[in-house]
Design an enzyme around this catalytic site. Structure first.
Site, PDB file in Angstrom:
ATOM      1  N   GLY A   1       0.825  -1.199   0.000  1.00 53.98           N
ATOM      2  CA  GLY A   1       0.000   0.000   0.000  1.00 53.98           C
ATOM      3  C   GLY A   1       0.863   1.254   0.000  1.00 53.98           C
ATOM      4  O   GLY A   1       2.090   1.201   0.099  1.00 53.98           O
TER       5      GLY A   1
ATOM      6  N   GLU B   1       7.906  20.353   3.699  1.00 54.16           N
ATOM      7  CA  GLU B   1       6.678  20.295   2.915  1.00 54.16           C
ATOM      8  C   GLU B   1       5.704  21.447   3.195  1.00 54.16           C
ATOM      9  O   GLU B   1       5.483  21.817   4.343  1.00 54.16           O
ATOM     10  CB  GLU B   1       5.945  18.979   3.192  1.00 54.16           C
ATOM     11  CG  GLU B   1       6.765  17.748   2.847  1.00 54.16           C
ATOM     12  CD  GLU B   1       5.935  16.492   2.886  1.00 54.16           C
ATOM     13  OE1 GLU B   1       5.600  15.976   1.803  1.00 54.16           O
ATOM     14  OE2 GLU B   1       5.601  16.036   4.001  1.00 54.16           O
TER      15      GLU B   1
ATOM     16  N   GLU C   1       7.006  18.144  -0.786  1.00 55.24           N
ATOM     17  CA  GLU C   1       5.784  18.514  -1.494  1.00 55.24           C
ATOM     18  C   GLU C   1       5.612  20.010  -1.327  1.00 55.24           C
ATOM     19  O   GLU C   1       5.679  20.538  -0.214  1.00 55.24           O
ATOM     20  CB  GLU C   1       4.570  17.794  -0.916  1.00 55.24           C
ATOM     21  CG  GLU C   1       4.441  16.367  -1.354  1.00 55.24           C
ATOM     22  CD  GLU C   1       3.184  15.706  -0.792  1.00 55.24           C
ATOM     23  OE1 GLU C   1       2.840  14.626  -1.281  1.00 55.24           O
ATOM     24  OE2 GLU C   1       2.558  16.266   0.136  1.00 55.24           O
TER      25      GLU C   1
ATOM     26  N   TRP D   1       7.083  20.524   8.503  1.00 56.97           N
ATOM     27  CA  TRP D   1       5.785  20.322   7.862  1.00 56.97           C
ATOM     28  C   TRP D   1       4.810  21.433   8.186  1.00 56.97           C
ATOM     29  O   TRP D   1       4.488  21.672   9.354  1.00 56.97           O
ATOM     30  CB  TRP D   1       5.208  18.986   8.339  1.00 56.97           C
ATOM     31  CG  TRP D   1       3.945  18.529   7.688  1.00 56.97           C
ATOM     32  CD1 TRP D   1       3.702  18.380   6.364  1.00 56.97           C
ATOM     33  CD2 TRP D   1       2.746  18.100   8.366  1.00 56.97           C
ATOM     34  NE1 TRP D   1       2.420  17.889   6.162  1.00 56.97           N
ATOM     35  CE2 TRP D   1       1.826  17.701   7.374  1.00 56.97           C
ATOM     36  CE3 TRP D   1       2.385  18.002   9.717  1.00 56.97           C
ATOM     37  CZ2 TRP D   1       0.546  17.233   7.691  1.00 56.97           C
ATOM     38  CZ3 TRP D   1       1.123  17.527  10.033  1.00 56.97           C
ATOM     39  CH2 TRP D   1       0.212  17.148   9.031  1.00 56.97           C
ATOM     40  N   ARG D   2       4.361  22.116   7.169  1.00 58.62           N
ATOM     41  CA  ARG D   2       3.147  22.931   7.295  1.00 58.62           C
ATOM     42  C   ARG D   2       1.985  22.002   6.965  1.00 58.62           C
ATOM     43  O   ARG D   2       1.902  21.453   5.869  1.00 58.62           O
ATOM     44  CB  ARG D   2       3.187  24.117   6.330  1.00 58.62           C
ATOM     45  CG  ARG D   2       1.888  24.905   6.312  1.00 58.62           C
ATOM     46  CD  ARG D   2       1.926  26.089   5.352  1.00 58.62           C
ATOM     47  NE  ARG D   2       0.577  26.620   5.190  1.00 58.62           N
ATOM     48  CZ  ARG D   2      -0.226  26.339   4.163  1.00 58.62           C
ATOM     49  NH1 ARG D   2       0.210  25.560   3.183  1.00 58.62           N
ATOM     50  NH2 ARG D   2      -1.438  26.847   4.123  1.00 58.62           N
ATOM     51  N   ALA D   3       1.079  21.820   7.922  1.00 55.86           N
ATOM     52  CA  ALA D   3       0.061  20.774   7.802  1.00 55.86           C
ATOM     53  C   ALA D   3      -0.857  21.034   6.622  1.00 55.86           C
ATOM     54  O   ALA D   3      -1.269  22.170   6.359  1.00 55.86           O
ATOM     55  CB  ALA D   3      -0.743  20.686   9.091  1.00 55.86           C
ATOM     56  N   ASP D   4      -1.197  19.944   5.927  1.00 60.45           N
ATOM     57  CA  ASP D   4      -2.167  19.993   4.835  1.00 60.45           C
ATOM     58  C   ASP D   4      -3.503  19.392   5.249  1.00 60.45           C
ATOM     59  O   ASP D   4      -4.438  19.364   4.449  1.00 60.45           O
ATOM     60  CB  ASP D   4      -1.624  19.230   3.622  1.00 60.45           C
ATOM     61  CG  ASP D   4      -1.316  17.778   3.948  1.00 60.45           C
ATOM     62  OD1 ASP D   4      -2.155  16.917   3.662  1.00 60.45           O
ATOM     63  OD2 ASP D   4      -0.238  17.510   4.506  1.00 60.45           O
TER      64      ASP D   4
END
Length: 578
Positions: free
Chosen positions: A166, A453, A475, A419-422
């Protein structure tokens, strides 16, 4: 799981931790057990297997799906042998306390999994180190993505980095030995540093091997393997250990240059041992920045036990060779717009195992290494960051201008996710604002395992000379609402993910992947990487990928490399630039 049910389980855990302390007569007889607080469980091999398993299961019941919870846990195993099943959930660190991983042996299994369609792309924030695992099935499953580390591990069998092939988007393994095969399977990317295994199978977009004894055969781009024969300079992460007399200490490994393979072939890792008495052990229910800084000012090192530290001012690490070690994803949360932590421009500072979580009042920076204008050299004794992670939004509204700013020369970074949260709470283009994940002002900064990201301008802005990056995953932001909101210069759409500043004359990077997932139409990125043109600025093995339904990345680096495409899938690659 309801919050009330989770709270009930945690209360039960607090009670059983007390029982656990009573079950350690051997340790109490030999040495004083440090007061690590209710979120740290210490297991002894003399305990009944069922009692240990009950504790593990109770922790996992709370942490299995708690992606944005406030609970934090560390499970520490004294040297010896155990027969348990050890699932590892969110914000959980599992650690063997021997000088060598082989001193603490688990027969049964340790595993990370995701039960929702085998999708491990949000299997974040968990760690294991210092353990020997003999999986009952012969294979240990570690299906993970970002902010997950395996360090100083001995897997006595095979290791798979996916769940039934996965989705997965990891990851990191270092200073580890695998007796059998490592199969990355469907992992999009991975970095392995200073490891030894029988063989490696699998590839997808970007697989990087640095200082690995048996790297796989093949050369970028088919398969997408980037191999660096030796790790140029590194110091392994400090770790807790207990000796035969039951005395706790922290081992600080020595600095290595041009290294290959693991540090503990001789039974232990060379370095300095610091007695636990020289550490202040902080607790989130007791301590503030003021109490912690007072202890640091008296010359103490610092252990931050699991939990969330609400900070009204920065923790200030000023003394050379100070060790700051977080357990169980100890989280620093600045609530008044300050930094969470700053350091002096001083030799040998070690910061490891922390999550920096932006608060609702905008911080100019979350972690600053050295003050602006730092000029000292630290090549013989660098500042090192290990497993430091950053988050803006997701658990609640957060804002930061810069997440990590490195001003000190010769700094080493050994695994970070910025990380800037998505997804989660407080998420939106005008809500969880963050300009840059990383800004590097110092010279001769080296980074292994750089994951950055979704920030709103340059994910990475590198201003110092002679910087080195070994593996990059990024990303760009999902959520620019229109091109006008996402334009860095006239005629330039978006902000390059990796920006080498115009004044830089020397830089090099290996194994880079930049991906787009635009959720609004008519938004594109002109280039994934932007750099001055110089024969002393070199990039190796780059891939760009467009995901989702909208937008493209027009070029890989500067004006080199074709555009990504979604239908059919086109993933442009550049092997060397220039």
């Amino acid at each position: 799981m309801s919050g009330r049910h989770a709270l009930g389980l945690l209360r039960q855990l607090s009670f059983t931790v007390g029982l656990l302390a009573l079950a350690l007569p051997a340790l109490e007889a030999k040495g004083a057990k440090p007061e690590f607080g209710p979120n740290v469980l210490i297991f002894d091999p003399s305990m009944p297997r069922q009692a240990i398993q009950k504790q593990i299961d109770a922790i996992y019941a709370v942490q299995e799906h708690n992606e944005f919870s406030s609970q934090r846990s560390a499970l520490l195993f004294l040297p010896g042998s155990y027969s348990v099943n050890l699932p590892v959930g969110f914000y959980t660190e599992v650690m063997g306390l021997g000088a060598s991983p082989d001193a603490t042996k688990i027969t049964g299994n340790m595993h990370a999994a995701n039960h929702e369609h085998n999708n491990a792309t949000t299997t974040f924030w968990r760690a294991a180190e210092g353990l020997s695992i003999e999986p009952a099935s012969g294979t240990m499953q570690w299906a993970v993505s970002q902010a997950v580390s395996l360090r100083r591990m001995h897997v006595r069998g095979d290791l798979v980095l996916h769940q039934h092939r996965g989705w997965a988007s990891g990851g990191w393994i270092s200073d580890s030995l695998v007796d059998g095969n490592v199969d990355s399977g469907s992992q999009q990317q991975w970095i392995s540093r200073n490891c030894d295994w029988k063989r490696w199978t699998g590839s997808n977009w970007n697989m990087v091997f640095v200082g690995v004894v048996h790297p796989p055969d093949g050369v970028w781009p088919e398969p997408p393997y980037t191999k660096v024969a030796q790790t140029p300079v590194v110091r392994e992460k400090p770790f807790l250990q207990v000796n035969a007399a039951g005395e706790f200490s922290v081992r600080v490994p020595e600095l290595h240059t041009d290294s290959v393979g693991i540090t503990w072939h001789g039974g232990e890792t060379a370095g300095e041992t610091i007695p636990i008495a020289r550490f202040y052990i902080a607790r989130p229910d007791v301590d503030t920045a003021e109490t912690i800084n007072a202890q640091l000012g008296q010359g103490k090192n610092l252990i931050l036990t699991p939990g969330i530290y609400e900070l009204t001012s920065p923790i200030r690490v000023m003394r050379p060779h100070t060790v700051v070690l977080g357990l169980g994803f100890a989280t620093l949360h600045p609530v008044k717009g300050t930094a969470a932590m700053t350091t002096a421009d001083a030799d040998g500072i070690e910061i490891a195992g922390l999550l920096f979580d932006a608060g609702p009042s905008k911080s100019q920076v979350l972690l600053e290494v050295g003050p602006e204008g730092s000029r000292l050299r630290h090549a013989k004794d660098p500042i090192v960051l290990h497993d430091v992670f950053f988050r803006v939004g997701g658990a609640g509204l957060g804002r930061a201008k810069v997440n990590l700013r490195i001003n000190s020369n010769d700094t080493l970074v050994d695994h970070t996710w910025i990380w800037r949260a998505d997804h989660g709470e407080g998420v939106g283009w005008d809500l969880n604002t963050s300009e840059n994940g990383l800004v590097v002002n110092g010279n001769d900064v080296t980074i292994y395992g750089l994951f950055v990201e979704h920030h709103q301008q340059f994910q990475v802005l590198w201003k110092g000379n002679r910087g080195r990056t070994y593996f990059y995953q990024s990303e760009i932001p999902y959520d620019p609402p229109a091109q006008a909101s996402y334009t860095s210069a006239q005629g330039v759409n978006g902000w390059a993910s990796y920006k080498v500043a115009d004044e830089v004359t020397n830089h090099e990077a290996w194994g880079l992947g930049v991906y787009s997932v635009f959720i609004y139409p008519n938004v594109v990125l002109t280039r994934a990487i932007e750099t001055p043109k110089s024969q002393e600025i070199r990039f190796h093995d780059i891939i760009t990928v467009a995901l989702g339904e909208h937008g493209v990345i027009s070029h890989v680096i500067n004006d080199t490399g074709e555009s990504t495409a979604i239908r059919p899938r086109v993933t442009p690659k550049v092997t060397n630039f220039p």
